[in-house]
Design a protein around this motif. Structure first.
Motif, short mmCIF file in Angstrom:
data_model
loop_
_atom_site.label_atom_id
_atom_site.label_comp_id
_atom_site.label_asym_id
_atom_site.label_seq_id
_atom_site.Cartn_x
_atom_site.Cartn_y
_atom_site.Cartn_z
N ALA A 102 0.83 -1.20 0.00
CA ALA A 102 0.00 0.00 0.00
C ALA A 102 0.87 1.26 0.00
O ALA A 102 0.61 2.22 -0.74
N ALA A 103 1.93 1.26 0.83
CA ALA A 103 2.80 2.43 0.91
C ALA A 103 3.57 2.63 -0.39
O ALA A 103 3.64 3.74 -0.93
N ASP A 124 7.98 10.44 -0.91
CA ASP A 124 9.25 9.93 -0.41
C ASP A 124 9.09 9.35 1.00
O ASP A 124 9.74 8.35 1.34
N PHE A 125 8.23 9.96 1.80
CA PHE A 125 7.96 9.43 3.14
C PHE A 125 7.30 8.06 3.06
O PHE A 125 7.68 7.13 3.79
N LEU A 126 6.34 7.90 2.15
CA LEU A 126 5.68 6.60 2.00
C LEU A 126 6.65 5.53 1.53
O LEU A 126 6.57 4.37 1.94
N ALA A 159 3.06 5.55 -3.11
CA ALA A 159 4.20 6.45 -3.30
C ALA A 159 4.48 6.68 -4.78
O ALA A 159 4.88 7.78 -5.19
N LEU A 160 4.27 5.65 -5.60
CA LEU A 160 4.52 5.77 -7.03
C LEU A 160 3.56 6.77 -7.69
O LEU A 160 3.85 7.27 -8.78
N GLU A 161 2.44 7.05 -7.04
CA GLU A 161 1.51 8.04 -7.56
C GLU A 161 1.89 9.46 -7.14
O GLU A 161 1.38 10.44 -7.70
N CYS A 162 2.79 9.58 -6.16
CA CYS A 162 3.10 10.88 -5.57
C CYS A 162 4.50 11.38 -5.88
O CYS A 162 4.78 12.57 -5.72
N VAL A 199 11.02 0.45 5.61
CA VAL A 199 11.04 0.06 7.02
C VAL A 199 10.09 -1.11 7.26
O VAL A 199 10.39 -2.03 8.03
N SER A 200 8.94 -1.10 6.57
CA SER A 200 7.97 -2.18 6.71
C SER A 200 8.56 -3.51 6.25
O SER A 200 8.38 -4.54 6.91
N TRP A 201 9.31 -3.48 5.14
CA TRP A 201 9.92 -4.72 4.65
C TRP A 201 11.00 -5.19 5.61
O TRP A 201 11.16 -6.41 5.83
N ALA A 202 11.74 -4.27 6.20
CA ALA A 202 12.76 -4.64 7.19
C ALA A 202 12.10 -5.31 8.40
O ALA A 202 12.60 -6.32 8.92
#
Length: 221
Positions: free
Chosen positions: A14-15, A84-86, A19-22, A92-95
């Motif tokens: 989701a993030a 960039d924040f997303l 992010a690819l849209e922003c 971090v979510s994948w980590a």
């Protein structure tokens, strides 16, 4: 298992997809590569592991190579704070997914974990619909290329990749396994050249060499 589905399934995708849209694709491709460094840091915090200077040196070298490949020799880095924040959230979510996977990977096989990731990933994705309602255009599903793309994404890019990743991390550990994330831009570059005939320049070749050198250095004991 719920944490695996949330971090590796719903939150990560989701993030990153939003992010690819922003922001620029190059921004996403570069920022998401901080995942190996975050994984190494979390491993030191939760498992008291000591990755060593070679892994961090290799990570920095590979990250520079990723930048050269992603930016195609042209430094174009337009800041888009939200996008960039997303992307950073996705990394971090994948980590976090890799850290939880290390805790459970030794007790359950890769196929069982993969089933749970997709189940709880789908379940924890439901609250996101409140922020972005899901709309279905059924006429799109009548197109054969759409079904082909969906089959590839579900069987190859999702099921098979998660199975292999979960098994690989069980054998290598989260720190070494995530270091291979740096190879993704390299594989993307080689695929685009071979299948799409896209051009390649000197900066991109130097980036490829740096990625391979960084990953090689990071794997050495």
């Amino acid at each position: 298992m719920v944490a695996l589905g949330f971090f590796g399934g719903s939150l990560y995708f989701a993030a990153e997809n939003h992010a690819l849209e922003c922001t620029l694709v190059s921004n996403v491709s570069l920022i998401v590569c901080i995942a190996p460094l975050v994984t190494a840091f979390l491993s030191m915090v939760f498992f008291k592991e000591k990755p060593g200077w070679k892994l961090f040196a290799g990570a920095v070298i590979a990250l520079v190579g990723v930048a050269l490949v992603v930016f195609n020799g042209q430094i174009v880095f337009q800041l888009s704070p939200w996008g960039d924040f997303l992307t950073a959230v996705a990394a971090v979510s994948w980590a976090c997914y890799c850290i939880v996977l290390k805790h459970l990977g030794s007790r359950y096989d890769a196929a069982f974990i993969t089933r749970k990731v997709f189940f709880y990933g789908s379940l924890t994705l439901i609250p996101f619909i409140c922020f972005e309602p899901w709309t279905v255009h059924f006429d799109v599903f009548l197109r054969f290329p759409v079904w082909g793309n969906l089959l590839f994404l579900s069987v190859i890019a999702s099921m098979l990749c998660f199975l292999m990743w979960n098994r690989a991390q069980r054998e290598l550990g989260p720190i070494i396994a995530t270091n291979y994330i740096y190879l993704i831009p390299l594989v993307g570059l080689l695929t685009s050249v071979a299948m799409l005939g896209e051009p390649i320049n000197t900066a991109m070749l130097i980036g490829c060499a740096l990625i391979l050198s960084g990953v090689f250095l990071g794997q050495r004991k």
